[in-house]
Design a protein around this motif. Structure first.
Motif, PDB file in Angstrom:
ATOM      1  N   MET A 204       0.830  -1.212   0.000  1.00 10.45           N
ATOM      2  CA  MET A 204       0.000   0.000   0.000  1.00 10.45           C
ATOM      3  C   MET A 204       0.865   1.262   0.000  1.00 10.45           C
ATOM      4  O   MET A 204       0.539   2.255  -0.670  1.00 10.45           O
ATOM      5  N   TYR A 205       1.969   1.232   0.734  1.00  9.63           N
ATOM      6  CA  TYR A 205       2.856   2.396   0.754  1.00  9.63           C
ATOM      7  C   TYR A 205       3.459   2.640  -0.628  1.00  9.63           C
ATOM      8  O   TYR A 205       3.530   3.781  -1.105  1.00  9.63           O
ATOM      9  N   TRP A 206       3.889   1.543  -1.292  1.00  4.90           N
ATOM     10  CA  TRP A 206       4.472   1.681  -2.637  1.00  4.90           C
ATOM     11  C   TRP A 206       3.433   2.210  -3.624  1.00  4.90           C
ATOM     12  O   TRP A 206       3.726   3.085  -4.446  1.00  4.90           O
ATOM     13  N   GLY A 225      -1.777   6.735   4.215  1.00  2.00           N
ATOM     14  CA  GLY A 225      -2.357   6.667   5.553  1.00  2.00           C
ATOM     15  C   GLY A 225      -2.839   5.272   5.900  1.00  2.00           C
ATOM     16  O   GLY A 225      -2.654   4.796   7.036  1.00  2.00           O
ATOM     17  N   GLY A 226      -3.454   4.571   4.923  1.00  2.00           N
ATOM     18  CA  GLY A 226      -3.871   3.197   5.176  1.00  2.00           C
ATOM     19  C   GLY A 226      -2.706   2.265   5.439  1.00  2.00           C
ATOM     20  O   GLY A 226      -2.806   1.339   6.255  1.00  2.00           O
ATOM     21  N   PHE A 263       7.560  11.268   8.610  1.00  2.00           N
ATOM     22  CA  PHE A 263       8.505  11.490   7.513  1.00  2.00           C
ATOM     23  C   PHE A 263       7.775  11.593   6.176  1.00  2.00           C
ATOM     24  O   PHE A 263       8.064  12.467   5.353  1.00  2.00           O
ATOM     25  N   THR A 264       6.827  10.700   5.960  1.00  3.38           N
ATOM     26  CA  THR A 264       6.072  10.736   4.704  1.00  3.38           C
ATOM     27  C   THR A 264       5.246  12.008   4.602  1.00  3.38           C
ATOM     28  O   THR A 264       5.153  12.622   3.534  1.00  3.38           O
ATOM     29  N   ALA A 277      -0.848  10.827  12.138  1.00  3.96           N
ATOM     30  CA  ALA A 277       0.286  10.450  12.990  1.00  3.96           C
ATOM     31  C   ALA A 277       0.105  10.960  14.410  1.00  3.96           C
ATOM     32  O   ALA A 277       0.464  10.268  15.381  1.00  3.96           O
ATOM     33  N   THR A 278      -0.454  12.157  14.564  1.00  2.00           N
ATOM     34  CA  THR A 278      -0.654  12.721  15.903  1.00  2.00           C
ATOM     35  C   THR A 278      -1.642  11.881  16.704  1.00  2.00           C
ATOM     36  O   THR A 278      -1.379  11.513  17.860  1.00  2.00           O
ATOM     37  N   VAL A 279      -2.785  11.582  16.103  1.00  2.00           N
ATOM     38  CA  VAL A 279      -3.797  10.794  16.814  1.00  2.00           C
ATOM     39  C   VAL A 279      -3.265   9.396  17.130  1.00  2.00           C
ATOM     40  O   VAL A 279      -3.443   8.879  18.251  1.00  2.00           O
ATOM     41  N   ALA A 280      -2.596   8.746  16.162  1.00  3.12           N
ATOM     42  CA  ALA A 280      -2.048   7.410  16.402  1.00  3.12           C
ATOM     43  C   ALA A 280      -0.964   7.431  17.472  1.00  3.12           C
ATOM     44  O   ALA A 280      -0.863   6.514  18.296  1.00  3.12           O
TER      45      ALA A 280
END
Length: 658
Positions: A204-206, A225-226, A263-264, A277-280
Motif C-alpha cells: 500500500m505504501y508503494w 495513511g492506510g 517522515f512521509t 500520525a498525531t492521533v495514532a
C-alpha cells in the motif's frame, strides 16, 4: 474628439491650398513627424538636415525615402487607412464605398521618419512627435465580459476525492473478513498473519507513492495513511493478540511506524498525514501491554509527544495539526487518569498539563511565526482546560496543603507579570491581561466564602472593566463584565440580617463600584465607551439603592408592628426620592431630577399596591396625607425654581445629559 479631427482637416486644407506661385517662392512644406517648431515659429525641415534636401528626408540623410505629400502618386509607396474627418468611425469610405477604410496615399503625419513610425491602429503604433494623437482613429477597446465562475466539478470531487477515501475502508473491511475466514480455516498461522500485514502495508505504501508521482494526490495520501494504519495494526496483533514480541520491542516498532508516517507527511507536505500520525501517536500507550503501568512513563511519553508534534506543526505551518496536537493530549490523559490506578499520581498529571501550557505561552511570547489568532484559540481555551484539571485533581479539603489556590495565584502572577512586561515594551497583550483577570477572579472565589466572594468579584470586575476600556480590548471587557455580573447577581440574592455584616459591606461595594465606574467611563475619550453606558449604570445603581434601603429598613424595624414597618419603609422611599431631587437641583442635572420624580411615583405605586390592602385605616390616612403633601411641596419647589430669575443651564436643556 470630433472637433480635433475637424481642426486637423482645416489645417491640412490650408497647406494644400498653398503653392509656390502664391508667395513667389517655394512653399514651406512641413517635414514628417516634426510639425510646428516653437523656436522658429513655423514649420521647417528637421534639425541637421542639409539645405535643399527633399521633403521627407530622414534625419542626417540628404536623399531619403519620399514621405508625405512628396510621396503622393508614387506606386511604390504603401498606403494606409485613416479615418475620414467628420464621419463616424464605423462609416469610413474606400473609394466612395461606405463602410470601408480609406486606401489613398498616406497624408502628412503618417510618414516614416527618423527610423520610421508605423501608422496608427497598427501593432506598436504611436503618433510621431508634434502630431495630435487624438486625430487618429483610435478604435475603442472591445468590452471583454468577466469570465463566469466555472461550475463545480462534481465528477472530480466524487470520483477522485471521496471515492478512494470511502472505498479504501470498504477494501480494508473485505481484507479483514477474508483474513478472518482464512484464519478460521487454519490456513494462516499467527506469525504468517503478522507478516502478511507488514507485506500489505508495504504494498500500500508503494502504491501510494506511485499514485502521488502520477499526480493523483488524494488517492496516494489515502493509500499512505492506510499503509501506516495496517502496519500499526500488525504490530498490535503481534504484541497483544498473539504475544509474539515483548512490550519493549512493540513500543519501539510503534514509534518507528509513527516516525515513518511523519517522515512521509513532511516529504509530501500533507497535513492530513500529520494529523493521522498525531492521533495514532497519542494512542500508542494504550496499545502496549504492561503488567506494571507507570504514571511517569505514561504521562512523560504523552507530554513529550505532544510537544514534539506542536513543534512540527508550527515548523511546517500546519495550523489544523497544531490545534489537534494541543487538544487531543487531554483525552488520553483523562482516560489514563480515570481508568488507570493513578489516584496518587495527580501531581504527575497536572505537571504534564502545566508543561504543555507553558510551551504555548513560550510560543506566544517568542515564536517567530506567532499569530494573534493562535494566542486567542490556544491560550484562553488552554487556560480553561488547565483550570478544569486543577479543580478535578485538587478538591477542597480540610487537611493538608491547599494546592488549588496556590496554583491559581501562581498562574495569575505569571500572566500579570507577562502582561506588565509587554506593556513596558509597548506591545499589545489583551489575551494575557484577560487571562490574568480570570485567574485573579477564580482565586478570589476559591479563598473567600460566599459572603465575601461577591465583593471580591465586584472589585476585580470593576478594575478589569476600566482596564479593558483603557486598552480597548473587547476580550478584557467581556472577561471583566462576567466577573462583575457574577458579583452583582450574588450580591442581590444576599439577604442582610445585621447592619454590620459581610452582606452589608458587599452591598456598599456594589453601589460605590457602579458610581465609580460611571464616573470614569464618562470622562474617557469619545469612541472608547458607549455614550449611554454611564446613564444606564446610574439608573441601575438608583434601583439597587432602593433594594439596599429596603433591607436595611427591615432589619432596623424588625421588632415593630406590621403597620409601623410599612409606614417607615414608605417614608424611607419618599425621603430617598426627595434626596435625589435635591441632588439634581444642586448639581443642575435634569436626568437626576427626573430620576427623583420617578422614585416618588414608584413610592406611590408601592403604597397603593403593597401597603393599602394590609395596613389599618389610620396608617392609610397618614401615608396618603404625607405622600400627597410631599408631592405638592416638590411640585411647588420645582415650579418656583423654573420661574425664578435663574436661567436654565445647558444641562437642563438636554434631558439626556446627566
Amino acid at each position: 474628439m470630433k472637433q480635433m479631427e475637424l481642426e486637423l482637416t482645416d489645417l491640412r486644407q490650408e497647406r494644400c491650398d498653398k503653392s509656390p506661385s502664391d508667395a513667389g517662392q517655394p512653399a514651406q512644406v512641413p517635414p514628417p513627424n516634426v510639425g510646428y517648431r516653437p523656436e522658429a515659429g513655423t514649420y521647417g525641415t528637421p534639425p541637421g538636415a542639409p539645405p535643399g534636401a527633399p521633403y521627407g528626408a530622414p534625419h542626417g540623410s540628404p536623399t531619403g525615402t519620399p514621405q508625405g505629400y512628396v510621396a503622393h502618386g508614387r506606386p511604390d509607396m504603401p498606403t494606409q487607412p485613416f479615418t475620414q474627418p467628420g464621419m463616424p468611425r464605423n462609416e469610413q469610405r474606400q473609394n466612395g464605398i461606405p463602410g470601408q477604410p480609406y486606401q489613398g496615399q498616406v497624408p502628412y503625419g503618417y510618414g516614416q521618419a527618423q527610423g520610421g513610425i508605423a501608422p496608427p491602429n497598427q501593432p506598436g503604433v504611436h503618433p510621431g512627435p508634434g502630431m495630435n494623437p487624438y486625430a487618429y482613429n483610435n478604435m475603442q477597446r472591445p468590452h471583454i465580459p468577466a469570465q463566469p465562475k466555472p461550475p463545480k466539478d462534481w465528477e472530480h470531487l466524487i470520483a477522485r476525492v471521496w471515492l478512494p477515501r470511502i472505498f479504501i475502508v470498504v477494501l480494508l473491511l473485505g481484507v479483514l473478513w477474508g483474513f478472518t475466514a482464512a484464519v478460521t480455516a487454519g490456513y494462516l498461522t499467527e506469525p504468517v498473519r503478522c507478516l502478511l500485514g507488514v507485506v500489505a502495508a508495504s504494498v500500500m505504501y508503494w502504491l501510494g507513492e506511485r499514485q502521488i508521482r502520477s499526480q493523483r494526490e488524494a488517492l496516494g495520501q489515502v493509500l499512505l495513511g492506510g499503509a501506516i494504519g495496517v502496519l500499526i495494526l500488525s504490530v498490535f496483533a503481534s504484541h497483544v493478540l498473539y504475544d509474539l514480541i515483548p512490550s519493549g520491542l512493540a513500543f519501539v516498532l510503534y514509534i518507528l511506524s509513527i516516525a515513518l508516517c511523519i517522515f512521509t507527511a513532511l516529504r509530501r507536505h500533507s497535513q492530513t498525514l500529520i494529523i493521522i500520525a498525531t492521533v495514532a501517536g497519542y494512542l500508542i500507550p494504550f496499545l502496549v501491554h504492561s503488567a506494571h503501568p507507570s504514571a511517569w512513563v505514561f504521562t512523560g511519553y504523552e507530554t513529550l509527544f505532544s510537544l514534539a508534534m506542536i513543534f512540527v506543526a508550527l515548523k511546517f505551518d500546519f495550523r489544523a495539526a497544531y490545534y489537534v496536537a494541543i487538544g487531543v493530549l487531554h483525552l488520553p490523559l483523562l482516560i489514563g487518569c480515570v481508568a488507570g490506578d493513578f489516584r496518587e499520581s495527580r501531581h504527575i498529571f497536572i505537571t504534564a498539563i502545566f508543561m504543555q501550557h507553558a510551551a504555548l505561552m513560550a510560543y506566544a511570547l517568542l515564536g517567530t511565526k506567532r499569530r494573534k489568532l493562535d494566542e486567542i484559540l490556544s491560550l484562553f481555551p488552554g487556560f480553561g482546560i488547565l483550570v478544569f484539571w486543577i479543580y478535578a485533581l485538587y478538591p477542597v479539603t480540610d487537611i493538608g496543603i491547599q494546592w488549588r489556590p496556590l496554583m491559581l495565584i501562581a498562574w495569575a502572577l505569571i500572566y500579570s507579570l507577562i502582561a506588565f512586561i509587554k506593556h513596558i515594551r509597548a506591545e499589545q497583550a489583551p489575551v494575557f491581561v484577560s487571562i490574568a483577570t480570570a485567574a485573579w477572579f477564580l482565586w478570589a472565589l476559591d479563598i473567600l466564602n460566599h459572603s465575601y466572594s461577591p465583593a471580591a468579584a465586584i472589585i476585580i470586575g470593576t478594575a478589569g472593566l476600566l482596564l479593558g476600556f483603557k486598552i480597548s480590548s473587547y476580550m478584557q471587557q467581556i472577561t471583566a463584565t462576567v466577573a462583575l455580573v457574577y458579583g452583582a447577581s450574588q450580591t442581590i440574592i444576599l439577604a442582610i440580617h445585621d447592619i454590620v455584616s459581610a452582606e452589608s459591606l458587599t452591598w456598599l461595594i456594589l453601589l460605590i463600584s457602579l458610581v465609580f465606574l460611571a464616573y470614569f467611563i464618562r470622562r474617557m475619550p469619545e469612541g472608547v465607551s458607549f455614550h449611554l453606558l454611564p446613564d444606564i449604570l446610574m439608573w441601575v445603581d438608583a434601583l439597587l439603592v432602593i433594594i439596599f434601603l429596603t433591607q436595611i429598613t427591615n432589619v432596623l424595624t424588625a421588632d415593630l408592628t406590621f403597620d409601623l414597618r410599612h409606614l417607615i419603609l414608605s417614608a424611607v422611599w419618599a425621603a430617598y426620592a426627595i434626596v435625589v431631587i435635591i441632588s439634581g437641583v444642586l448639581f443642575q442635572k435634569l436626568m437626576v431630577r427626573f430620576a427623583g420624580l420617578a422614585l416618588l411615583f414608584l413610592t406611590l405605586v408601592k403604597v397603593i399596591i403593597v401597603d393599602l390592602p394590609d395596613v389599618s385605616v389610620a396608617i392609610r390616612a397618614i401615608l396618603f396625607i404625607g405622600l400627597g403633601a410631599l408631592g405638592i411641596l416638590v411640585s411647588r419647589f420645582l415650579y418656583k425654581r423654573t420661574n425664578g430669575p435663574t436661567a436654565p443651564t445647558s444641562s437642563d436643556e438636554n434631558p439626556l445629559e446627566s
